[in-house]
Design a protein around this motif. Structure first.
Motif, PDB file in Angstrom:
ATOM      1  N   PHE A 149      11.782   3.684  13.036  1.00 43.58           N
ATOM      2  CA  PHE A 149      12.009   3.703  11.751  1.00 43.58           C
ATOM      3  C   PHE A 149      11.165   4.980  11.390  1.00 43.58           C
ATOM      4  N   ASN A 150      11.705   6.073  10.633  1.00 42.07           N
ATOM      5  CA  ASN A 150      11.130   7.259  10.106  1.00 42.07           C
ATOM      6  C   ASN A 150      10.938   7.114   8.697  1.00 42.07           C
ATOM      7  N   ALA A 151       9.965   7.085   8.087  1.00 42.88           N
ATOM      8  CA  ALA A 151       9.764   7.072   6.611  1.00 42.88           C
ATOM      9  C   ALA A 151       9.997   8.556   6.276  1.00 42.88           C
ATOM     10  N   PRO A 152      10.549   8.536   5.047  1.00 42.47           N
ATOM     11  CA  PRO A 152      10.569   9.850   4.513  1.00 42.47           C
ATOM     12  C   PRO A 152       9.363  10.606   4.392  1.00 42.47           C
ATOM     13  N   MET A 153       9.448  11.845   4.424  1.00 42.27           N
ATOM     14  CA  MET A 153       8.240  12.687   4.550  1.00 42.27           C
ATOM     15  C   MET A 153       7.732  12.865   3.218  1.00 42.27           C
ATOM     16  N   THR A 154       7.456  11.847   2.499  1.00 40.36           N
ATOM     17  CA  THR A 154       7.039  11.972   0.923  1.00 40.36           C
ATOM     18  C   THR A 154       6.216  10.718   0.773  1.00 40.36           C
ATOM     19  N   ASN A 212       0.731  -1.294   0.163  1.00 43.18           N
ATOM     20  CA  ASN A 212      -0.084  -0.029   0.024  1.00 43.18           C
ATOM     21  C   ASN A 212       0.947   1.295   0.143  1.00 43.18           C
ATOM     22  N   VAL A 213       0.502   2.182  -0.802  1.00 37.02           N
ATOM     23  CA  VAL A 213       1.336   3.481  -0.990  1.00 37.02           C
ATOM     24  C   VAL A 213       0.674   4.605  -0.332  1.00 37.02           C
ATOM     25  N   PHE A 214       1.478   5.142   0.942  1.00 39.49           N
ATOM     26  CA  PHE A 214       1.038   6.067   1.752  1.00 39.49           C
ATOM     27  C   PHE A 214       1.535   7.544   1.558  1.00 39.49           C
ATOM     28  N   ASP A 215       1.163   8.530   2.012  1.00 35.40           N
ATOM     29  CA  ASP A 215       1.711   9.619   1.802  1.00 35.40           C
ATOM     30  C   ASP A 215       2.178  10.257   3.132  1.00 35.40           C
ATOM     31  N   SER A 244       3.824  12.826   4.164  1.00 35.29           N
ATOM     32  CA  SER A 244       4.109  14.490   4.267  1.00 35.29           C
ATOM     33  C   SER A 244       3.520  15.205   5.214  1.00 35.29           C
ATOM     34  N   ASP A 245       2.616  14.454   5.838  1.00 36.14           N
ATOM     35  CA  ASP A 245       1.790  15.320   6.967  1.00 36.14           C
ATOM     36  C   ASP A 245       2.629  15.132   8.327  1.00 36.14           C
ATOM     37  N   GLY A 246       3.771  14.638   8.253  1.00 30.81           N
ATOM     38  CA  GLY A 246       4.331  14.373   9.652  1.00 30.81           C
ATOM     39  C   GLY A 246       4.328  13.265  10.371  1.00 30.81           C
ATOM     40  N   TYR A 247       3.163  12.540  10.201  1.00 34.60           N
ATOM     41  CA  TYR A 247       2.871  11.131  10.710  1.00 34.60           C
ATOM     42  C   TYR A 247       3.775  10.298  10.018  1.00 34.60           C
ATOM     43  N   HIS A 248       5.095  10.246  10.124  1.00 34.64           N
ATOM     44  CA  HIS A 248       5.924   9.161   9.458  1.00 34.64           C
ATOM     45  C   HIS A 248       6.807   8.403  10.414  1.00 34.64           C
ATOM     46  N   HIS A 249       6.724   8.360  11.702  1.00 32.91           N
ATOM     47  CA  HIS A 249       7.592   7.525  12.545  1.00 32.91           C
ATOM     48  C   HIS A 249       6.513   6.233  12.749  1.00 32.91           C
ATOM     49  N   ILE A 250       7.027   5.072  12.149  1.00 31.02           N
ATOM     50  CA  ILE A 250       6.313   3.806  11.913  1.00 31.02           C
ATOM     51  C   ILE A 250       6.219   3.069  13.313  1.00 31.02           C
ATOM     52  N   ASP A 251       5.404   2.808  13.915  1.00 33.36           N
ATOM     53  CA  ASP A 251       5.350   1.985  15.237  1.00 33.36           C
ATOM     54  C   ASP A 251       5.008   0.592  15.151  1.00 33.36           C
ATOM     55  N   LYS A 252       4.117   0.480  14.182  1.00 37.32           N
ATOM     56  CA  LYS A 252       3.354  -0.735  13.934  1.00 37.32           C
ATOM     57  C   LYS A 252       2.774  -1.086  12.654  1.00 37.32           C
ATOM     58  N   VAL A 253       2.847  -2.106  12.130  1.00 34.13           N
ATOM     59  CA  VAL A 253       2.138  -2.386  10.617  1.00 34.13           C
ATOM     60  C   VAL A 253       1.264  -3.572  11.149  1.00 34.13           C
ATOM     61  N   ASN A 307       8.276  -4.562   4.925  1.00 34.26           N
ATOM     62  CA  ASN A 307       9.488  -3.508   4.456  1.00 34.26           C
ATOM     63  C   ASN A 307       8.859  -2.240   4.008  1.00 34.26           C
ATOM     64  N   TYR A 308       9.723  -1.201   4.255  1.00 41.58           N
ATOM     65  CA  TYR A 308       9.353   0.034   3.446  1.00 41.58           C
ATOM     66  C   TYR A 308       9.855   0.029   2.280  1.00 41.58           C
ATOM     67  N   ILE A 309       9.152   0.742   1.168  1.00 43.66           N
ATOM     68  CA  ILE A 309       9.606   0.513  -0.312  1.00 43.66           C
ATOM     69  C   ILE A 309       9.338   1.930  -0.978  1.00 43.66           C
ATOM     70  N   PRO A 310      10.479   2.286  -1.339  1.00 48.25           N
ATOM     71  CA  PRO A 310      10.154   3.500  -1.935  1.00 48.25           C
ATOM     72  C   PRO A 310       9.580   3.538  -3.388  1.00 48.25           C
ATOM     73  N   VAL A 311       8.878   4.845  -4.009  1.00 48.15           N
ATOM     74  CA  VAL A 311       8.120   4.555  -4.715  1.00 48.15           C
ATOM     75  C   VAL A 311       8.800   5.352  -6.115  1.00 48.15           C
ATOM     76  N   ASP A 312       8.479   5.106  -7.406  1.00 44.23           N
ATOM     77  CA  ASP A 312       8.931   5.728  -8.514  1.00 44.23           C
ATOM     78  C   ASP A 312       8.531   7.245  -8.724  1.00 44.23           C
ATOM     79  N   ALA A 313       8.651   7.662  -9.938  1.00 44.46           N
ATOM     80  CA  ALA A 313       8.131   8.989 -10.351  1.00 44.46           C
ATOM     81  C   ALA A 313       6.519   8.796 -10.373  1.00 44.46           C
TER      82      ALA A 313
END
Length: 544
Positions: A399-404, A333-336, A338-347, A361-367
């Motif tokens: 883990f802090n996800a990039p804010m994007t 699932n792709v999430f955004d 950028s709202d600052g809620y990016h410190h992932i505690d649980k999945v 896994n955290y997976i980066p996305v392409d353009a």
């Protein structure tokens, strides 16, 4: 269009042999005879449910009520047994975990389980019967609020005009139980306080003095069944058969202690006994019997990142049906963030693939926003075994996800005879009409491992299943914001100006939005009020 059909009495899926012809479930509800309290039947769950090993030898008799792990019995409104039993079970878990005793709002859940303003969601009226999926989706996607904030006096209009409530707790772990194994049910009660059970109710089979119930008439049709959901809170292996109605007595002693939702004047102060041998207790036509095993506190600094709000209504197992030799699949699932809620505690994800291994896994996305398929670019967050069918909670550490935009991928790998399915909020029909329709969109959920590229599942539904409605994977990330509570004006700092902004909002001089109210509620009781303003001032003045 052909549809994969799950009827009440049949667990086998009717699928074409060469190609998969369609998706989702047509639920055969027929016409229930119950006007008082029908719990409409769902798909047949005969093959669903895991076992639990007792943590210690189980006693011959036990009662969570006697242990102080139940809240007072309430009187339900409408056909909402499914809501009262599920909140009662969560209340027992919170008490078991030594949380504060809460009476949770059932009416908020009930109204939530109706069609949204856009027409999506559960296609039912608030006074109609419900499904176990509604409670499962509400508790994992929204959470729960205290009954004082939204009690039985509230109307459906109140629900649609109330936008400043946010949950106290969100459920993150649920076990679907193998109810054929009596010790599994006992273990769930003993470990978590209570379990959800459903049965067919006929008042003639309830003993008026002992409040013991046993129904022994076989082969009821769906139209003859009065479904009712209760919280099972104990058992007694020696409960005497003489306590049941004469002429309708089980062959052996033993019964479950149940907490009802028909008021404290019904039964034995709202409780009753039901025989181990009752023919329709845990009946698969009523959907899964389950235990709530974990919950997370929700406050101003936390948020559930999710692409669906309904939870799992079906299992996405189509890839293995199309390619039986596949033994591993990544669902993302792709999430955004950028709202600052990016410190992932649980999945949290839903799956019935008990025994399969999983990695998160955290997976980066392409353009284009699609997850990268190059696993060397992925960040491992957690791994383990899906120990039970239901909702699995994977703990993430620091883990802090990039804010994007970024994706959370859950890879499920087959182990022995298990499959590689994941939950999806897929549409349901009954009697030719939609019972549930999702809000699914392109760009939310992807398959990785089915082909060389990440496949948007909306495209998969359209091309492989001839289905334009689709669904969304049930993968959620419980995240926190690294800013401080009290930052009402959202400028990144907690100052006296935040107290002023809150006071102006409380005086109706200024309008506070939902985000500002969340950060103003520093005592985390679900309401931003003058007590929060006072506490903020004391914190800033360094007064305890």
């Amino acid at each position: 269009m052909l549809r994969k059909l799950i009827t009440i009495l049949l667990t086998a899926a009717m699928i074409g042999t060469a190609t998969l012809s369609a998706s989702a479930a047509q639920i055969d509800t027929a016409d229930t005879g119950a006007q008082l309290d029908a719990a409409i039947v769902a798909a047949d769950y005969a093959e669903v449910g895991g076992t639990l090993e007792p943590e210690e030898p189980l006693p011959n008799a036990y009662s969570s009520a006697e242990q102080g792990l139940t809240t007072p019995v309430r009187q339900q409104q409408y056909n909402t047994c499914w809501a009262y039993s599920s909140t009662a079970t969560l209340e027992s878990l919170l008490l078991k975990n030594r949380e504060q005793s809460f009476h949770l709002s059932t009416m908020h859940m009930n109204y939530w389980g109706t069609a949204l303003e856009n027409g999506k969601g559960w296609q039912r009226e608030y006074y109609a019967a419900g499904y176990p999926y509604i409670a499962l989706g509400y508790l994992t996607s929204f959470g729960c609020i205290d009954n004082e904030l939204f009690d039985e006096s509230k109307t459906v209009d109140d629900y649609h005009t109330t936008d400043n409530l946010y949950p106290y707790q969100a459920v993150n772990s649920i076990i679907y139980l193998d109810t054929d194994d009596r010790d599994t049910v006992k273990s769930a009660i003993y470990q978590y306080g209570g379990v959800i059970g459903n049965f067919h109710y006929n008042a003639k089979y309830l003993h008026s003095r002992t409040n013991a119930y046993y129904f022994d008439t076989p082969n009821l049709t769906t139209a003859e069944m009065n479904g009712h959901a209760i919280e099972i809170v104990g058992w007694d292996d020696s409960y005497d058969v003489g306590n049941f109605v004469s002429g309708h007595r089980p062959s052996s002693p033993g019964a479950w202690l149940c907490k009802n939702s028909w008021g404290s004047y019904w039964g034995n102060n709202g409780y009753f006994w039901i025989s181990y041998e009752d023919l329709y207790l845990f009946e698969s036509r009523f959907g899964p019997s389950y235990a709530i095993t974990g919950a997370s506190a929700i406050n101003a600094n936390s948020k559930i990142q999710q692409n669906e709000i309904f939870g799992a209504t079906y299992e996405f197992n189509y890839v293995q049906q199309l390619r039986p030799k596949l033994n591993k699949m990544t669902y993302a699932n792709v999430f955004d963030f950028s709202d600052g809620y990016h410190h992932i505690d649980k999945v949290v994800f839903e799956s019935t693939s008990e025994g399969s291994t999983y990695t998160v896994n955290y997976i980066p996305v392409d353009a284009s926003g699609a997850p990268l398929t190059d696993s060397s670019r992925w960040m491992l967050l957690a791994q383990g075994t899906i120990e039970h069918q239901g909702y699995t909670c994977a703990e993430i550490y620091g883990f802090n996800a990039p804010m994007t935009k970024g994706a959370i991928g859950v890879t499920i790998e087959k182990n022995s005879d298990t499959d590689i399915a994941i939950g999806v909020d897929e549409w349901l029909t009954t009697g030719g009409n939609y019972l549930f329709t999702p809000e699914s969109e392109h760009g939310q959920s992807y398959l990785i491992g089915y082909s060389n590229s990440a496949i948007d599942i909306m495209d998969f539904y359209q091309t492989k299943l001839k289905d334009d409605i689709g669904g969304t994977f049930v993968i959620k990330a419980l995240c926190t914001n690294d800013e401080k509570n009290g930052d009402v004006d959202r400028d990144g700092d907690f100052t006296i100006m935040d107290v002023t902004v809150l006071q102006r909002g409380l005086a109706n001089i200024a309008q506070l939005d939902n985000e500002q109210r969340r950060f103003a509620d520093i005592d985390n009781n679900g309401v931003s009020d003058i007590l929060d303003a006072t506490r903020m001032g004391r914190i800033l003045a360094q007064i305890n």
